[in-house]
Design a protein around this motif. Sequence first.
Motif, PDB file in Angstrom:
ATOM      1  N   LYS A   1     -46.675 -20.406 -15.827  1.00  0.00           N
ATOM      2  CA  LYS A   1     -47.461 -20.269 -14.602  1.00  0.00           C
ATOM      3  C   LYS A   1     -46.587 -19.793 -13.444  1.00  0.00           C
ATOM      4  O   LYS A   1     -45.577 -20.424 -13.110  1.00  0.00           O
ATOM      5  CB  LYS A   1     -48.115 -21.609 -14.248  1.00  0.00           C
ATOM      6  N   SER A   2     -46.990 -18.707 -12.826  1.00  0.00           N
ATOM      7  CA  SER A   2     -46.217 -18.139 -11.716  1.00  0.00           C
ATOM      8  C   SER A   2     -46.219 -19.071 -10.516  1.00  0.00           C
ATOM      9  O   SER A   2     -45.214 -19.203  -9.809  1.00  0.00           O
ATOM     10  CB  SER A   2     -46.780 -16.779 -11.323  1.00  0.00           C
ATOM     11  N   TYR A   3     -47.364 -19.737 -10.287  1.00  0.00           N
ATOM     12  CA  TYR A   3     -47.449 -20.584  -9.103  1.00  0.00           C
ATOM     13  C   TYR A   3     -46.529 -21.808  -9.225  1.00  0.00           C
ATOM     14  O   TYR A   3     -46.008 -22.300  -8.212  1.00  0.00           O
ATOM     15  CB  TYR A   3     -48.900 -21.008  -8.815  1.00  0.00           C
ATOM     16  N   TYR A   4     -46.300 -22.294 -10.468  1.00  0.00           N
ATOM     17  CA  TYR A   4     -45.402 -23.440 -10.628  1.00  0.00           C
ATOM     18  C   TYR A   4     -43.943 -23.012 -10.406  1.00  0.00           C
ATOM     19  O   TYR A   4     -43.151 -23.748  -9.802  1.00  0.00           O
ATOM     20  CB  TYR A   4     -45.546 -24.084 -12.001  1.00  0.00           C
ATOM     21  N   ASP A   5     -43.602 -21.819 -10.876  1.00  0.00           N
ATOM     22  CA  ASP A   5     -42.244 -21.307 -10.630  1.00  0.00           C
ATOM     23  C   ASP A   5     -42.011 -21.109  -9.125  1.00  0.00           C
ATOM     24  O   ASP A   5     -40.915 -21.353  -8.615  1.00  0.00           O
ATOM     25  CB  ASP A   5     -42.022 -19.986 -11.369  1.00  0.00           C
ATOM     26  N   LEU A   6     -43.071 -20.669  -8.434  1.00  0.00           N
ATOM     27  CA  LEU A   6     -42.976 -20.512  -6.982  1.00  0.00           C
ATOM     28  C   LEU A   6     -42.759 -21.878  -6.312  1.00  0.00           C
ATOM     29  O   LEU A   6     -41.941 -22.017  -5.394  1.00  0.00           O
ATOM     30  CB  LEU A   6     -44.247 -19.851  -6.447  1.00  0.00           C
ATOM     31  N   PHE A   7     -43.480 -22.870  -6.799  1.00  0.00           N
ATOM     32  CA  PHE A   7     -43.306 -24.239  -6.293  1.00  0.00           C
ATOM     33  C   PHE A   7     -41.856 -24.691  -6.468  1.00  0.00           C
ATOM     34  O   PHE A   7     -41.238 -25.244  -5.547  1.00  0.00           O
ATOM     35  CB  PHE A   7     -44.251 -25.196  -7.033  1.00  0.00           C
ATOM     36  N   TYR A   8     -41.301 -24.454  -7.651  1.00  0.00           N
ATOM     37  CA  TYR A   8     -39.923 -24.858  -7.948  1.00  0.00           C
ATOM     38  C   TYR A   8     -38.937 -24.133  -7.026  1.00  0.00           C
ATOM     39  O   TYR A   8     -37.987 -24.740  -6.516  1.00  0.00           O
ATOM     40  CB  TYR A   8     -39.589 -24.573  -9.412  1.00  0.00           C
ATOM     41  N   LEU A   9     -39.160 -22.832  -6.798  1.00  0.00           N
ATOM     42  CA  LEU A   9     -38.252 -22.063  -5.942  1.00  0.00           C
ATOM     43  C   LEU A   9     -38.238 -22.605  -4.507  1.00  0.00           C
ATOM     44  O   LEU A   9     -37.177 -22.741  -3.889  1.00  0.00           O
ATOM     45  CB  LEU A   9     -38.667 -20.587  -5.926  1.00  0.00           C
ATOM     46  N   ILE A  10     -39.434 -22.917  -3.982  1.00  0.00           N
ATOM     47  CA  ILE A  10     -39.527 -23.430  -2.610  1.00  0.00           C
ATOM     48  C   ILE A  10     -38.944 -24.842  -2.521  1.00  0.00           C
ATOM     49  O   ILE A  10     -38.193 -25.173  -1.606  1.00  0.00           O
ATOM     50  CB  ILE A  10     -40.991 -23.424  -2.118  1.00  0.00           C
ATOM     51  N   ASN A  11     -39.273 -25.665  -3.508  1.00  0.00           N
ATOM     52  CA  ASN A  11     -38.856 -27.068  -3.490  1.00  0.00           C
ATOM     53  C   ASN A  11     -37.342 -27.229  -3.632  1.00  0.00           C
ATOM     54  O   ASN A  11     -36.759 -28.195  -3.131  1.00  0.00           O
ATOM     55  CB  ASN A  11     -39.572 -27.827  -4.611  1.00  0.00           C
ATOM     56  N   SER A  12     -36.704 -26.282  -4.294  1.00  0.00           N
ATOM     57  CA  SER A  12     -35.263 -26.403  -4.568  1.00  0.00           C
ATOM     58  C   SER A  12     -34.393 -26.022  -3.377  1.00  0.00           C
ATOM     59  O   SER A  12     -33.183 -26.188  -3.412  1.00  0.00           O
ATOM     60  CB  SER A  12     -34.880 -25.532  -5.769  1.00  0.00           C
ATOM     61  N   LYS A  13     -35.028 -25.511  -2.295  1.00  0.00           N
ATOM     62  CA  LYS A  13     -34.254 -25.048  -1.137  1.00  0.00           C
ATOM     63  C   LYS A  13     -34.559 -25.891   0.096  1.00  0.00           C
ATOM     64  O   LYS A  13     -35.727 -26.163   0.383  1.00  0.00           O
ATOM     65  CB  LYS A  13     -34.569 -23.574  -0.860  1.00  0.00           C
ATOM     66  N   SER A  14     -33.512 -26.264   0.823  1.00  0.00           N
ATOM     67  CA  SER A  14     -33.720 -27.039   2.060  1.00  0.00           C
ATOM     68  C   SER A  14     -34.289 -26.139   3.155  1.00  0.00           C
ATOM     69  O   SER A  14     -35.150 -26.546   3.932  1.00  0.00           O
ATOM     70  CB  SER A  14     -32.413 -27.681   2.521  1.00  0.00           C
ATOM     71  N   THR A  15     -33.804 -24.898   3.236  1.00  0.00           N
ATOM     72  CA  THR A  15     -34.385 -23.896   4.137  1.00  0.00           C
ATOM     73  C   THR A  15     -34.696 -22.651   3.307  1.00  0.00           C
ATOM     74  O   THR A  15     -33.992 -22.358   2.334  1.00  0.00           O
ATOM     75  CB  THR A  15     -33.420 -23.525   5.277  1.00  0.00           C
ATOM     76  N   VAL A  16     -35.716 -21.939   3.702  1.00  0.00           N
ATOM     77  CA  VAL A  16     -36.193 -20.829   2.871  1.00  0.00           C
ATOM     78  C   VAL A  16     -35.950 -19.485   3.553  1.00  0.00           C
ATOM     79  O   VAL A  16     -36.391 -19.261   4.684  1.00  0.00           O
ATOM     80  CB  VAL A  16     -37.707 -20.984   2.558  1.00  0.00           C
ATOM     81  N   ASP A  17     -35.229 -18.612   2.850  1.00  0.00           N
ATOM     82  CA  ASP A  17     -35.125 -17.200   3.226  1.00  0.00           C
ATOM     83  C   ASP A  17     -36.213 -16.495   2.424  1.00  0.00           C
ATOM     84  O   ASP A  17     -36.064 -16.238   1.221  1.00  0.00           O
ATOM     85  CB  ASP A  17     -33.734 -16.671   2.872  1.00  0.00           C
ATOM     86  N   TRP A  18     -37.339 -16.190   3.090  1.00  0.00           N
ATOM     87  CA  TRP A  18     -38.522 -15.714   2.362  1.00  0.00           C
ATOM     88  C   TRP A  18     -38.279 -14.361   1.679  1.00  0.00           C
ATOM     89  O   TRP A  18     -38.807 -14.123   0.590  1.00  0.00           O
ATOM     90  CB  TRP A  18     -39.725 -15.640   3.306  1.00  0.00           C
ATOM     91  N   LYS A  19     -37.497 -13.507   2.299  1.00  0.00           N
ATOM     92  CA  LYS A  19     -37.235 -12.203   1.680  1.00  0.00           C
ATOM     93  C   LYS A  19     -36.506 -12.387   0.352  1.00  0.00           C
ATOM     94  O   LYS A  19     -36.883 -11.799  -0.677  1.00  0.00           O
ATOM     95  CB  LYS A  19     -36.396 -11.344   2.640  1.00  0.00           C
TER      96      LYS A  19
END
Length: 499
Positions: A31-49
Amino acid sequence: MKKNLHQIIKSMSSGEKRAFALNCKKQGGKKSYYDLFYLINSKSTVDWKALIEEFHVLHPNKSFNNSCQYLMKNILDTLVGIKSEHNPQFQSYQELMRADVLFERSLPKEGYRKIKKIQSISEDLQDHGLGYLSSRLEINYLKALGLGEVDEKHLISIHNKAKNSLKMLRQINEHHSLYELLQHRLTIKGGVFSENEKKKLDDLVLSELSLMTLGLRKSFESQSVHLLFQSYYFTNIGNNKLALKIFKELNDLFENNKKFWGYPPIDYLSTLEGILNSLRSINGHSEIPYYLNKLNLLDNSDYPEHFCRSVKLNYINYRLVFLLKNQNLNESIEYIDIVNNEIIDSIPFVSASLQCELLLNISLTYFQANDLKKSYNYISQIFFNTKPNYSITTFKTAKFIALIIIYERKQLDYLEYELRAFKRAINNKIKLTKLEKLVLKVLLADPDSNSVPKNQSLWKFILPKMENIEKDKFETKSLKYFDFIAWIKSHFGVDSIAC
């Protein structure tokens, strides 16, 4: 969407994240949305690019925006499911929908049993909206059976029950309407500054009191909103002792009716905040620890993480107030050092007003310790983190403290710039108190750079104004945060500064 997604993921507890992961596994497949969740959750601050690039490496043929939307939907479904497990009202509304489905599928007896159970719960929880909807569904069930088969007295009793539910809903709505109109008027005006302005609220006060004299049964919600109205009114007209008395009545009402607290008990948390705020205003320091203990009991793992963060930061905030009011400066600084990491982790996820008050109190601690650099670093975060609403006393007070710190640091050019920016921001829309106008005049007069004769002349102009201000109860609201009068006196060689 991206900012909201980041905030909701960071506000989730570990238990909520586990529940989300389990729901994802039930669906099977990659699932792409779960991988996206993991990517966001694993970072304290997010560089969206950079994150979008990482996402497309994992899922080159998937739309990032669509995955964001689907992720938000699944997170909300998980959080609603968790809340339903703990909240009887959520459960009852779901049961109401199940009963409706059973009636549609020609299973009326099973649907009717659910309706009777829902009605019992709605009476116990005083949920009059649920009571009305369940009565209407029961009438629809009887119509489907054929009204000729129904006893007329029974039909009338159901209609009367529905009418009573609507009457109670109307009464509660009237209470909310008057309370929200009071909040709106005081927010627009920035508070009450004279007896004439106080009289302009009389229509709301009389209307609200008349509601309580109606012969209708008093529900928990109508009583609690009535007490909130009264306490908010008396706080804003400067009668803090009476406001505190009413807040304590409200606290007793909540403690005697725990089944109405809700999940999480946000209204009870607001009540404790109101009590602690009133105690601060009337210098009732000795009672603060008692209510801090009550506040601490709400920091419970049974409640959601976002609620516990608000509880923790409220506790830290009023613990600092207690220490400052008791002149425990060294202990205050030690306490800030102990809880600093907790503040950093939690402060982005609480309300702007709580952020402002906590940062203001930390800044005042360092101001008292004469660490002006740290004091300004904390107070400046208020204006970096959010657009300040100067109609709210806390934000306006924070701005005045920031201006005073700039003056104390002898950054006079920067002070001139900030004063111009502040005047543009309020642009005659925000009413300043006499005390606030006097502080601005003192900052512009720069007594530290003046000769003794000039300051003596200036003091003769200031003294009568200060004496009038000290006698005016509408002028002293901001003094609960900082003694501006003592600060002015200190720059003319009179007395010392106090928070």
